[in-house]
Scaffold this motif. Sequence first.
Motif, PDB file in Angstrom:
ATOM      1  N   LEU A  35       0.817  -1.207   0.000  1.00 39.49           N
ATOM      2  CA  LEU A  35       0.000   0.000   0.000  1.00 39.49           C
ATOM      3  C   LEU A  35       0.857   1.265   0.000  1.00 39.49           C
ATOM      4  O   LEU A  35       0.547   2.224  -0.720  1.00 39.49           O
ATOM      5  N   LEU A  36       1.910   1.269   0.781  1.00 41.20           N
ATOM      6  CA  LEU A  36       2.800   2.438   0.848  1.00 41.20           C
ATOM      7  C   LEU A  36       3.334   2.797  -0.526  1.00 41.20           C
ATOM      8  O   LEU A  36       3.325   3.961  -0.932  1.00 41.20           O
ATOM      9  N   GLU A  37       3.776   1.805  -1.272  1.00 40.72           N
ATOM     10  CA  GLU A  37       4.329   2.058  -2.607  1.00 40.72           C
ATOM     11  C   GLU A  37       3.235   2.446  -3.592  1.00 40.72           C
ATOM     12  O   GLU A  37       3.468   3.242  -4.511  1.00 40.72           O
ATOM     13  N   GLN A  38       2.040   1.866  -3.420  1.00 39.84           N
ATOM     14  CA  GLN A  38       0.926   2.225  -4.297  1.00 39.84           C
ATOM     15  C   GLN A  38       0.608   3.713  -4.175  1.00 39.84           C
ATOM     16  O   GLN A  38       0.395   4.400  -5.181  1.00 39.84           O
ATOM     17  N   ILE A  39       0.548   4.195  -2.949  1.00 38.66           N
ATOM     18  CA  ILE A  39       0.216   5.603  -2.726  1.00 38.66           C
ATOM     19  C   ILE A  39       1.299   6.504  -3.305  1.00 38.66           C
ATOM     20  O   ILE A  39       1.009   7.528  -3.932  1.00 38.66           O
ATOM     21  N   ASN A  40       2.536   6.118  -3.118  1.00 36.73           N
ATOM     22  CA  ASN A  40       3.630   6.908  -3.688  1.00 36.73           C
ATOM     23  C   ASN A  40       3.530   6.938  -5.207  1.00 36.73           C
ATOM     24  O   ASN A  40       3.773   7.977  -5.839  1.00 36.73           O
ATOM     25  N   LEU A  42     -11.616   5.891  -3.673  1.00 37.84           N
ATOM     26  CA  LEU A  42     -10.394   5.332  -4.256  1.00 37.84           C
ATOM     27  C   LEU A  42      -9.467   4.815  -3.165  1.00 37.84           C
ATOM     28  O   LEU A  42      -8.973   3.685  -3.233  1.00 37.84           O
ATOM     29  N   PHE A  43      -9.227   5.625  -2.151  1.00 34.48           N
ATOM     30  CA  PHE A  43      -8.339   5.209  -1.070  1.00 34.48           C
ATOM     31  C   PHE A  43      -8.927   4.017  -0.306  1.00 34.48           C
ATOM     32  O   PHE A  43      -8.195   3.117   0.110  1.00 34.48           O
ATOM     33  N   ALA A  44     -10.245   4.031  -0.116  1.00 36.52           N
ATOM     34  CA  ALA A  44     -10.901   2.926   0.598  1.00 36.52           C
ATOM     35  C   ALA A  44     -10.682   1.612  -0.143  1.00 36.52           C
ATOM     36  O   ALA A  44     -10.437   0.565   0.463  1.00 36.52           O
ATOM     37  N   GLN A  45     -10.771   1.677  -1.467  1.00 35.84           N
ATOM     38  CA  GLN A  45     -10.549   0.488  -2.290  1.00 35.84           C
ATOM     39  C   GLN A  45      -9.129  -0.042  -2.078  1.00 35.84           C
ATOM     40  O   GLN A  45      -8.921  -1.255  -1.920  1.00 35.84           O
ATOM     41  N   MET A  46      -8.149   0.859  -2.036  1.00 37.59           N
ATOM     42  CA  MET A  46      -6.755   0.466  -1.840  1.00 37.59           C
ATOM     43  C   MET A  46      -6.533  -0.107  -0.444  1.00 37.59           C
ATOM     44  O   MET A  46      -5.830  -1.112  -0.267  1.00 37.59           O
ATOM     45  N   ILE A  47      -7.159   0.507   0.562  1.00 39.79           N
ATOM     46  CA  ILE A  47      -6.994   0.075   1.944  1.00 39.79           C
ATOM     47  C   ILE A  47      -7.613  -1.310   2.161  1.00 39.79           C
ATOM     48  O   ILE A  47      -7.008  -2.186   2.791  1.00 39.79           O
ATOM     49  N   GLU A  48      -8.811  -1.499   1.632  1.00 41.94           N
ATOM     50  CA  GLU A  48      -9.479  -2.794   1.790  1.00 41.94           C
ATOM     51  C   GLU A  48      -8.688  -3.907   1.099  1.00 41.94           C
ATOM     52  O   GLU A  48      -8.628  -5.045   1.588  1.00 41.94           O
ATOM     53  N   HIS A  49      -8.081  -3.578  -0.032  1.00 43.69           N
ATOM     54  CA  HIS A  49      -7.251  -4.562  -0.736  1.00 43.69           C
ATOM     55  C   HIS A  49      -6.040  -4.926   0.116  1.00 43.69           C
ATOM     56  O   HIS A  49      -5.654  -6.099   0.201  1.00 43.69           O
ATOM     57  N   ASP A  91      12.837  17.398  -3.765  1.00 44.77           N
ATOM     58  CA  ASP A  91      12.404  17.996  -2.506  1.00 44.77           C
ATOM     59  C   ASP A  91      10.972  17.582  -2.166  1.00 44.77           C
ATOM     60  O   ASP A  91      10.668  17.166  -1.042  1.00 44.77           O
ATOM     61  N   ALA A  92      10.061  17.699  -3.145  1.00 46.50           N
ATOM     62  CA  ALA A  92       8.668  17.321  -2.923  1.00 46.50           C
ATOM     63  C   ALA A  92       8.543  15.816  -2.713  1.00 46.50           C
ATOM     64  O   ALA A  92       7.748  15.355  -1.887  1.00 46.50           O
ATOM     65  N   ASP A  93       9.334  15.052  -3.440  1.00 48.36           N
ATOM     66  CA  ASP A  93       9.318  13.600  -3.304  1.00 48.36           C
ATOM     67  C   ASP A  93       9.743  13.197  -1.892  1.00 48.36           C
ATOM     68  O   ASP A  93       9.174  12.275  -1.292  1.00 48.36           O
ATOM     69  N   LYS A  94      10.719  13.908  -1.353  1.00 50.30           N
ATOM     70  CA  LYS A  94      11.185  13.642   0.016  1.00 50.30           C
ATOM     71  C   LYS A  94      10.072  13.915   1.018  1.00 50.30           C
ATOM     72  O   LYS A  94       9.897  13.170   1.999  1.00 50.30           O
ATOM     73  N   LEU A  95       9.313  14.991   0.784  1.00 53.25           N
ATOM     74  CA  LEU A  95       8.204  15.320   1.678  1.00 53.25           C
ATOM     75  C   LEU A  95       7.165  14.205   1.672  1.00 53.25           C
ATOM     76  O   LEU A  95       6.668  13.804   2.730  1.00 53.25           O
ATOM     77  N   VAL A  96       6.823  13.711   0.486  1.00 53.79           N
ATOM     78  CA  VAL A  96       5.839  12.626   0.373  1.00 53.79           C
ATOM     79  C   VAL A  96       6.303  11.411   1.162  1.00 53.79           C
ATOM     80  O   VAL A  96       5.535  10.816   1.932  1.00 53.79           O
ATOM     81  N   HIS A  97       7.575  11.030   0.996  1.00 58.75           N
ATOM     82  CA  HIS A  97       8.103   9.874   1.706  1.00 58.75           C
ATOM     83  C   HIS A  97       8.069  10.091   3.220  1.00 58.75           C
ATOM     84  O   HIS A  97       7.758   9.164   3.983  1.00 58.75           O
ATOM     85  N   SER A  98       8.365  11.307   3.650  1.00 61.85           N
ATOM     86  CA  SER A  98       8.357  11.602   5.083  1.00 61.85           C
ATOM     87  C   SER A  98       6.948  11.494   5.656  1.00 61.85           C
ATOM     88  O   SER A  98       6.735  10.901   6.719  1.00 61.85           O
ATOM     89  N   LEU A  99       5.975  12.072   4.945  1.00 57.93           N
ATOM     90  CA  LEU A  99       4.590  12.038   5.418  1.00 57.93           C
ATOM     91  C   LEU A  99       4.050  10.605   5.438  1.00 57.93           C
ATOM     92  O   LEU A  99       3.371  10.197   6.383  1.00 57.93           O
ATOM     93  N   LEU A 100       4.354   9.855   4.387  1.00 56.79           N
ATOM     94  CA  LEU A 100       3.906   8.464   4.345  1.00 56.79           C
ATOM     95  C   LEU A 100       4.573   7.648   5.450  1.00 56.79           C
ATOM     96  O   LEU A 100       3.952   6.759   6.053  1.00 56.79           O
TER      97      LEU A 100
END
Length: 210
Positions: A87-92, A138-145, A191-200
């Motif tokens: 899931l973590l990689e899917q969201i990224n 959309l997120f619910a579908q990913m989470i349930e999977h 820089d933005a990619d780093k922020l996404v990884h940090s938040l996730l």
Amino acid sequence: MPNPSFFNLSEDKRNLVLSVSLKEFSTANYDKASINQICKNSNIAKGSFYQYFTDKLDLYVYVMTLAVEAKITFFSESLGEFKSLPLLEQINMLFLKGVEFARNYPQYAALGEQFSKENNETAKQAVMKEGDKQSESLFAQMIEHAKAKEEIDNNIDTVALSLMLQALNKTVNDYMLNKFGDISYQHFDEDADKLVHSLLGIIFNGIKNK
């Protein structure tokens, strides 16, 4: 949403009205966007417009909803490409897919850019109310999977996690808007990619000292 009379128009006429409206709303904020201009460029009388839509807000929300639906559909279809990923990689990957969506649908991307700078709160809230429903789905579908794969705790509240992921998306958009002046995915740099990884990382790993 449009009145039934709008759907009685020919497909070409409906598409013309929507195309003209999309261009108007993507080049001007809500208050400056002109119904007169939309009617003129669509070759419809202003009186006819109010047979199709209740008012400008009605049209605006509909156009924005179509853009959101196109993006959600694009992302949902893309999920099939990396459904086997955690899931973590899917969201990224969804953030990276934003680059592809913007390239494939430049007018919708321009509309999104304009919306990110919108200062009419009534218009913003009306659009976000509809958009959040679809994002949550959309997120619910990913989470349930992910739960089905026993990747995450089955006791995790799907709605709560979905809301957190929506908030993450808004945080990244606000970050890019403040740093670059827009939310164009062409600015999705290191820089933005780093922020996404940090938040996730915070969402999936917590903040407790291990």
